[in-house]
Write an enzyme that holds these catalytic residues in place. Structure first.
Site, short mmCIF file in Angstrom:
data_model
loop_
_atom_site.label_atom_id
_atom_site.label_comp_id
_atom_site.label_asym_id
_atom_site.label_seq_id
_atom_site.Cartn_x
_atom_site.Cartn_y
_atom_site.Cartn_z
N TYR A 154 -77.44 -46.55 -10.57
CA TYR A 154 -77.01 -45.16 -10.44
C TYR A 154 -75.59 -45.07 -9.89
CZ TYR A 154 -76.81 -40.43 -8.45
OH TYR A 154 -76.43 -39.16 -8.11
N ILE A 162 -80.78 -28.14 -8.99
CA ILE A 162 -79.50 -27.55 -8.65
C ILE A 162 -78.82 -26.95 -9.87
CG2 ILE A 162 -78.31 -29.77 -8.86
CD1 ILE A 162 -77.49 -26.82 -6.48
N VAL A 197 -78.53 -35.17 -23.85
CA VAL A 197 -77.11 -35.43 -23.60
C VAL A 197 -76.68 -36.84 -23.98
CG1 VAL A 197 -76.86 -33.66 -21.81
CG2 VAL A 197 -77.59 -35.99 -21.18
N TYR A 200 -81.68 -40.35 -11.26
CA TYR A 200 -81.32 -41.15 -10.07
C TYR A 200 -82.54 -41.90 -9.54
CZ TYR A 200 -82.49 -36.42 -8.47
OH TYR A 200 -83.07 -35.19 -8.33
N ASN A 219 -83.38 -26.82 -14.37
CA ASN A 219 -84.16 -27.13 -13.17
C ASN A 219 -83.24 -27.55 -12.02
OD1 ASN A 219 -87.04 -27.05 -14.24
ND2 ASN A 219 -86.12 -28.51 -15.68
#
Length: 251
Positions: free
Chosen positions: A156, A17, A65, A95, A15
């Site tokens: 973040y 970028i 991940v 984020y 999804n």
């Protein structure tokens, strides 16, 4: 065809970028493993990229991940499907915008784990193969906000600041194996500026006003630099942070 026959793993590749990266990489001749926790979106992109191809150039895989088991499987699937791993793009992340007083420790740990620990796990998984084949590239996605800070994103930006240190240190260790490690630090991508709230538009106008280039950053502005970092054109670049933010920061 700057990436012809390169095998590239893109985390968070289904999804946003990450999807754009995969599409452009295949157009440049690469074979990609779309590693994403959203398997439906990854499979949809796999079908799109493999359409009308004589041989499959994309493989979708559900990957968390933050899981050592999942990331190890990710590396093995890439090897089984394509025979090697030339590039790892550590793109997956989260984020959230939360004021510091409202960040719980659990929320803090989650953001650090997804944005920083994941890069350790994914890199650890692919490095044995890269060493075995005599080289490779790791590209970590950071943010230009590490240079300036921003209210409401302490967790973040702390994680992404760690990405900078991780990139520079790992590059030092991996150089002897012909493995480069770099990071790209994007500015804020504004995909639908016409739909922004008035307050958000004021903020974006302020950011653009401080840039050297007086327009909002678009997703496509990041694709070319990413291809460059994946390609042989960047073979003698390692341990560097490439800011792609229209000249908002000078570093």
């Amino acid at each position: 065809m700057r990436l012809e026959n390169k095998v590239i793993i893109v985390t968070g590749g289904a999804n946003g970028i990450g999807r754009r990266y995969c599409q452009r990489m295949v157009a440049e001749g690469a074979r990609v493993l779309i590693a994403d926790i959203d398997l439906d979106a990854a499979m949809e992109l796999e079908a799109e990229l493999n359409a009308d191809k004589d041989e499959p150039c994309a493989r979708a895989l559900r990957v968390d991940v933050t899981s050592e088991e999942n990331t190890a499987e990710m590396a093995q699937v890439a090897i089984d499907a394509f025979g090697r791993i030339d590039v790892l793009v550590n793109n997956a992340g989260t984020y959230p915008h939360v004021e510091f007083d409202d960040i719980t420790y659990d929320a803090w740990r989650k953001v650090i784990t997804i944005n920083l620990d994941s890069m350790y796990l994914c890199s650890k998984a692919v490095l044995p193969q890269m060493k075995k084949q005599g080289g490779g590239k790791i590209i970590n996605v950071a943010t230009d906000l590490v240079w300036v800070g921003l209210p409401g994103m302490v967790h973040y930006i702390s994680a992404k600041s760690g990405v900078i240190g991780f990139t520079r240190s790992l590059a030092r260790e991996m150089g002897e194996h012909n493995i480069t490690v770099n990071a790209m630090a994007p500015g804020a991508v504004i995909p639908q500026i016409d739909n922004l709230s008035k307050i958000a538009r004021i903020r974006i106008d302020s950011i653009v006003g401080h840039q050297a280039l007086k327009r909002p950053l678009q997703a496509e502005d990041l694709v070319g630099p990413m291809v460059f970092l994946c390609s042989a054109d960047s073979n003698f670049i390692s341990g560097q942070i490439l800011s792609v933010d229209g000249g908002l920061t000078n570093h």
